[in-house]
Design an enzyme around this catalytic site. Structure first.
Site, PDB file in Angstrom:
ATOM      1  NE  ARG A  99      -6.574 -12.141   7.510  1.00 40.93           N
ATOM      2  CZ  ARG A  99      -6.594 -11.191   6.574  1.00 40.93           C
ATOM      3  NH1 ARG A  99      -6.789 -11.512   5.294  1.00 40.93           N
ATOM      4  NH2 ARG A  99      -6.442  -9.928   6.912  1.00 40.93           N
ATOM      5  N   GLY A 149      -1.680  -3.898  12.792  1.00 41.54           N
ATOM      6  CA  GLY A 149      -1.134  -3.251  11.617  1.00 41.54           C
ATOM      7  C   GLY A 149      -2.144  -3.083  10.499  1.00 41.54           C
ATOM      8  NE  ARG A 193      -5.779  -0.817   3.036  1.00 43.25           N
ATOM      9  CZ  ARG A 193      -5.956  -0.593   1.744  1.00 43.25           C
ATOM     10  NH1 ARG A 193      -6.476   0.561   1.344  1.00 43.25           N
ATOM     11  NH2 ARG A 193      -5.633  -1.506   0.848  1.00 43.25           N
ATOM     12  CG  HIS A 214       3.858  -3.215  -0.028  1.00 48.97           C
ATOM     13  ND1 HIS A 214       3.796  -3.950   1.138  1.00 48.97           N
ATOM     14  CD2 HIS A 214       2.925  -3.738  -0.859  1.00 48.97           C
ATOM     15  CE1 HIS A 214       2.870  -4.891   1.011  1.00 48.97           C
ATOM     16  NE2 HIS A 214       2.315  -4.778  -0.188  1.00 48.97           N
ATOM     17  CG  ASN A 252       4.641   2.308  -2.548  1.00 46.90           C
ATOM     18  OD1 ASN A 252       4.048   1.285  -2.225  1.00 46.90           O
ATOM     19  ND2 ASN A 252       5.039   2.511  -3.801  1.00 46.90           N
ATOM     20  CG  ASP A 266       8.213  -3.290   5.499  1.00 44.36           C
ATOM     21  OD1 ASP A 266       7.447  -2.312   5.427  1.00 44.36           O
ATOM     22  OD2 ASP A 266       8.109  -4.277   4.760  1.00 44.36           O
TER      23      ASP A 266
END
Length: 385
Positions: A45, A92, A94, A135, A138, A165
């Protein structure tokens, strides 16, 4: 500058990847693909995003940065143009976001039926938590991995974001992408790879499931074979306040540990469980009698499975890693070399991380054959920094 495709030296040379930039596991996966020779174009972006960029962000190495305003339909059309001749796409966001932007799996499949579409999320594409924020900490919590981490009984300890991750996330995404790519080259048909950190972490933790199923696992910290529950697989402080790791699991390695420490005839037997407190106290006292450097000099190269625990700033100077050139200084940044290694198609580092989103917009889009690049920049669809 001008960019050319097909300049990678690794085994993925010629594979083309479109990366819809994110943070964490997605960039790490695309770093791996680029390291191994793939042509990866990173679509960001304008202005970049939190924790995602900068000239020292090694996760972004090896690929050019293109800034597109994906809120504009014309920018989505540019992505679909890139997809037409690509092998893989990685995103990646949602679930549902890329569909709303016009670059979801079905839109991309219409442009290129053989495309493998990789989706990297924490919770996965479905399930009651699929659209919730989260993250690493979690995801590994609900996958059953965090509960047992650490050696203190009162609370779990988390190893930064390595387990979720990058262990259960990007590693499994890359495995899925390459497996689906192999299949697509046979069938001519792409597919969606749903890489969820919760799934990958659970799979990564399979041995704990095996221990639990066999009755050999206690569901508490510091009570099992590999979590500090035994004194011959643990961390010990040295006289200078540093630490060594001890991993003498097998009988011959335990014998080498005790022999090298000069504790033969004094230390309890390896499986005298009723004397483990005594053994731990003995090892604690012994290791505190010398500096870490002294123990490293004594142990390294033996079969006692003892190593000095060093910070990342010292790792590039470790003699073994120096000999293997595990770390290298490239474009002014000390960083790990590509891994794993290949005997014939050795990987090599390419572009350094882009200092800003859109550094290579004009050159990268041109190299990928996108028409009217200057017009896209003039209309604000693409941004050249």
């Amino acid at each position: 500058m001008s960019l050319e495709l097909g300049q990678g030296t690794g085994p993925l040379r010629g594979v083309k990847v479109v990366e819809i930039a994110g943070i964490g596991p997605g960039p790490h996966a695309c770093m791996i693909l680029a390291d191994l020779g793939a042509d990866v174009i990173r679509v960001e972006r304008p202005g970049g995003q939190f924790l995602a960029g900068g000239a020292t962000m090694v996760l972004n190495r090896g690929r050019p940065s293109v800034a597109l305003d994906l809120k504009q339909p014309e920018a989505a059309a540019v992505v679909l143009e890139l997809v037409r001749d690509a092998d893989l796409l990685v995103e990646g966001m949602r679930p549902g976001v890329t569909e709303r932007l016009g670059i979801g799996p079905e839109q991309c499949r219409a442009a290129n039926p053989r495309l493998v579409y990789g989706r990297m999320t924490g919770w996965g594409q479905d399930g009651p938590l699929a659209t919730a924020a989260g993250h690493d900490i979690n995801y590994i919590s609900v996958a059953g991995a965090l509960f047992g981490l650490g050696q203190t009984a009162d609370r779990p300890q988390f190893p930064t974001n390595l387990v979720g991750d990058f262990g259960g996330g990007s590693t499994y995404l890359v495995i899925g992408l390459l497996a689906a790519l192999l299949e697509a080259r046979v069938s001519g048909q792409g597919q969606v790879v749903d890489a969820a950190i919760v799934d990958g972490t659970a799979h990564l933790n399979a041995m704990t499931s095996a221990f639990a199923a066999g009755g050999g696992y206690q569901e508490r910290r510091g009570a099992n074979l590999l979590d500090g529950g035994v004194p011959f697989y643990d961390v010990y402080e040295t006289s200078d306040g540093r630490h060594v790791s001890v991993g003498a699991l097998e009988p011959q390695f335990y014998a080498a540990l005790i022999r090298t420490l000069g504790l033969e005839g004094t230390a309890p037997g390896q499986h005298e469980t009723e004397r483990y407190d005594e053994l731990r106290a003995l090892l604690t006292e012994t290791f505190r009698s010398r500096t870490q450097a002294a123990w490293v000099e004594l142990f390294e190269g033996t079969d006692a499975c003892v190593a000095g625990i060093i910070p990342i700033s010292e790792a590039p100077s470790h003699p073994h890693l120096v000999a293997r050139q595990t770390f290298v200084e490239h474009e002014g940044i000390v960083q790990p070399q590509p891994a794993p290694r290949f005997s014939r198609t050795a990987a090599a580092l390419g572009l350094p991380p882009s200092p800003a989103a859109g550094t290579h917009t004009r050159d990268a889009l041109t190299a990928w054959g996108v028409p009217d690049v200057d017009g896209l920049i003039e209309r604000g669809v693409a941004v050249q920094v």
